[in-house]
Design an enzyme around this catalytic site. Structure first.
Site, PDB file in Angstrom:
ATOM      1  N   GLY A 213       1.212  -0.854  -0.152  1.00 44.00           N
ATOM      2  CA  GLY A 213       0.029  -0.516   0.087  1.00 44.00           C
ATOM      3  C   GLY A 213       0.917   1.451   0.504  1.00 44.00           C
ATOM      4  O   GLY A 213       1.748   1.422   0.070  1.00 44.00           O
ATOM      5  N   ASN A 214       0.241   2.372   0.371  1.00 43.29           N
ATOM      6  CA  ASN A 214       1.208   3.720   0.319  1.00 43.29           C
ATOM      7  C   ASN A 214       0.503   4.961   1.786  1.00 43.29           C
ATOM      8  O   ASN A 214      -0.810   3.746   1.391  1.00 43.29           O
ATOM      9  CB  ASN A 214       1.304   4.578  -1.000  1.00 43.29           C
ATOM     10  CG  ASN A 214       0.114   4.538  -1.890  1.00 43.29           C
ATOM     11  OD1 ASN A 214      -0.767   5.367  -0.980  1.00 43.29           O
ATOM     12  ND2 ASN A 214      -0.383   3.788  -2.878  1.00 43.29           N
ATOM     13  N   ARG A 215       0.715   5.825   1.248  1.00 43.32           N
ATOM     14  CA  ARG A 215       0.958   6.574   2.616  1.00 43.32           C
ATOM     15  C   ARG A 215      -0.638   7.271   2.573  1.00 43.32           C
ATOM     16  O   ARG A 215      -1.213   8.655   3.850  1.00 43.32           O
ATOM     17  CB  ARG A 215       1.847   7.732   2.716  1.00 43.32           C
ATOM     18  CG  ARG A 215       2.590   6.577   3.861  1.00 43.32           C
ATOM     19  CD  ARG A 215       3.802   8.257   3.932  1.00 43.32           C
ATOM     20  NE  ARG A 215       5.152   6.446   4.569  1.00 43.32           N
ATOM     21  CZ  ARG A 215       5.228   6.662   5.897  1.00 43.32           C
ATOM     22  NH1 ARG A 215       4.274   7.254   6.856  1.00 43.32           N
ATOM     23  NH2 ARG A 215       6.343   6.326   6.547  1.00 43.32           N
ATOM     24  N   SER A 216      -1.676   7.315   1.350  1.00 45.93           N
ATOM     25  CA  SER A 216      -2.535   8.625   1.117  1.00 45.93           C
ATOM     26  C   SER A 216      -3.374   8.120   1.806  1.00 45.93           C
ATOM     27  O   SER A 216      -4.350   6.635   1.467  1.00 45.93           O
ATOM     28  CB  SER A 216      -2.735   8.099  -1.025  1.00 45.93           C
ATOM     29  OG  SER A 216      -4.175   8.608  -0.643  1.00 45.93           O
ATOM     30  N   ALA A 279      -3.492   7.630  -5.038  1.00 37.26           N
ATOM     31  CA  ALA A 279      -2.194   7.139  -5.459  1.00 37.26           C
ATOM     32  C   ALA A 279      -2.137   6.015  -5.720  1.00 37.26           C
ATOM     33  O   ALA A 279      -2.529   5.110  -4.901  1.00 37.26           O
ATOM     34  CB  ALA A 279      -1.855   7.316  -4.355  1.00 37.26           C
TER      35      ALA A 279
END
Ligand code: C5P
Length: 408
Positions: A213-216, A279
């Site tokens: 995943g990512n921080r969005s 994102a």
């Protein structure tokens, strides 16, 4: 934190006349630029006796112009006049008002006035006797009959120490009057438009439990969806994060880049505007395990493969009338990356931000972005994400109108 102004993206010619109030007009120009307008200063020769050209050039959106003949453009007045969304004459002296009322076109400013169909605001400033002179009274009446908005001078101390009517109106008042010119037309800016927004970071499964995943946080995308709905659009929000308070918005939950691709490519066909705020992961596991990977079996080998690039796909299949907005969350050179994405993905706008900045980017409620479109680059001030969204949408709507992408 500035509230989004209806001046965002508007082209305003600031016509400066030769009066002592010119020094206050510098502040007026700055306020309009800060509100998001593109202000072209056009000065009369007499105005240069009060404030230098450099001051207007430095604080306006482009260098100040004085003469029909001093640039490389052979017909600056038609360009300025036709492109203008409004012309503000400040200070409007008795002489400038008289020339405008009589249709005289003997310098760049007065020719620009004649070459324009844009609304005109005349901000008068002169000595009391001049303001009350029958010729000025008649000229002002003539302009008003033609639909020109005249802001009358205020009472107070005048140059030379006299007290009376003649001072240029307060900057706040002028800005408010100019804003109201556009308020009505922008309230339903996106009426009859279908807008698709994506939000959040995608989750690319490794096994049924884990994902890449990512921080969005999805905050900026959700803010776009809400702002578009408030401006009258029909909105589809394709989100990887739960959306509360989604009144007037059709929310479609998705998880992975592939799911987002499938939904977006399907719905985008009928959309006038796509805002890809999500994102989206660039890579996913090529060997997703159908069962939970056990620690005791040692570190798994995850082979990565690229995800479909949704924005690039939309850019390649874009139909006339469709506007695409992409994002660039960067840690390095914003301009190079944003310009590359504009071109590679065939997007109309790139909203770029530096995610390493404090109070901007992931998870926080505020942002600081720079818009790239065509040859333009516009830095929007630090503001909350809802306000940023509205500002960007105003730029997009102006662009779509000016390029003829949106007909009505
Ligand atoms: O190429 P990059 O990921 O930096 O580009 C960012 C922009 O492209 C964002 O608008 C993002 O939503 C979009 N994007 C996409 N599909 C991908 C990767 C990014 O639509 N697979």
């Amino acid at each position: 934190m500035s509230k989004s102004s209806p001046l965002v993206g508007k082209r305003i010619v600031l016509g400066g006349g030769g009066g002592i109030a010119a020094y206050k007009v510098v502040e007026l120009m700055r306020r309009m630029v800060d509100a998001g307008a593109f202000v072209s200063p056009v000065l009369t020769r007499a105005s240069l006796r009060f404030v230098g050209r450099t001051t207007f050039s430095a604080l306006g959106s482009e260098p100040a112009r004085i003469s029909l003949w001093d640039g490389s453009d052979p017909i600056p007045h038609t360009r300025l006049g036709q492109l203008a969304d409004a012309i503000v004459l400040a200070p409007a002296t008795a002489d400038l008002i008289a020339r405008y009322a009589a249709g005289i076109a003997d310098d760049l400013l007065t020719t620009t006035l004649l070459a324009s169909k844009a609304p005109v605001v005349v901000v008068a400033a002169m000595h009391t006797e001049m303001w009350q002179h029958p010729s000025v009274v008649e000229n002002v009446a003539t302009l008003r009959r033609r639909g020109v908005v005249v802001i009358e001078p205020e009472a107070g101390r005048l140059a030379g120490g006299d007290i009376g009517v003649g001072r240029l109106a307060e900057t706040d008042v002028i800005v408010q009057v100019v804003e109201t010119l556009f308020e009505v037309s922008t309230k339903n800016l996106l009426a009859n438009k279908s807008v698709l927004v994506t939000a959040g970071g995608t989750r690319e499964p490794i096994d049924p439990v884990r994902y890449i995943g990512n921080r969005s946080s999805g905050k900026q995308g959700i803010a776009f969806a809400r702002a578009a709905a408030e401006l009258g659009a029909r909105v589809n929000l394709i989100s990887t994060v739960p959306v509360f308070d989604s009144a007037g918005i059709n929310v479609v939950p998705v998880e992975s880049a592939q799911e987002m691709f499938d939904v977006v490519s399907n719905l985008a066909v009928s959309c006038d505007l796509v805002v890809m705020a999500a994102a989206v992961a660039d890579f996913r596991s090529a060997n997703v395990s159908p069962v939970k990977i056990k620690k005791r079996h040692g570190a798994p080998e995850i082979r990565l493969e690229p995800t479909p690039d949704i924005l690039a796909h939309l850019g390649a299949t874009k139909r006339p009338g469709q506007v695409l907005v992409g994002f660039a969350a960067e840690t390095g050179d914003l301009e190079i990356e944003a310009r590359r994405k504009l071109k590679d993905k065939n997007a109309d706008f790139i909203v770029a931000n530096n995610v390493l900045e404090e109070d901007a980017g992931f998870a926080v409620d505020t942002n600081r972005v720079t818009l790239f479109y065509g040859e333009s680059e516009v830095a929007l001030g630090h503001s909350d994400k809802r306000d940023i969204a509205e500002k960007v949408l105003r730029y997009v709507a102006e662009y779509a109108k000016n390029t003829g992408a949106w007909q009505e």
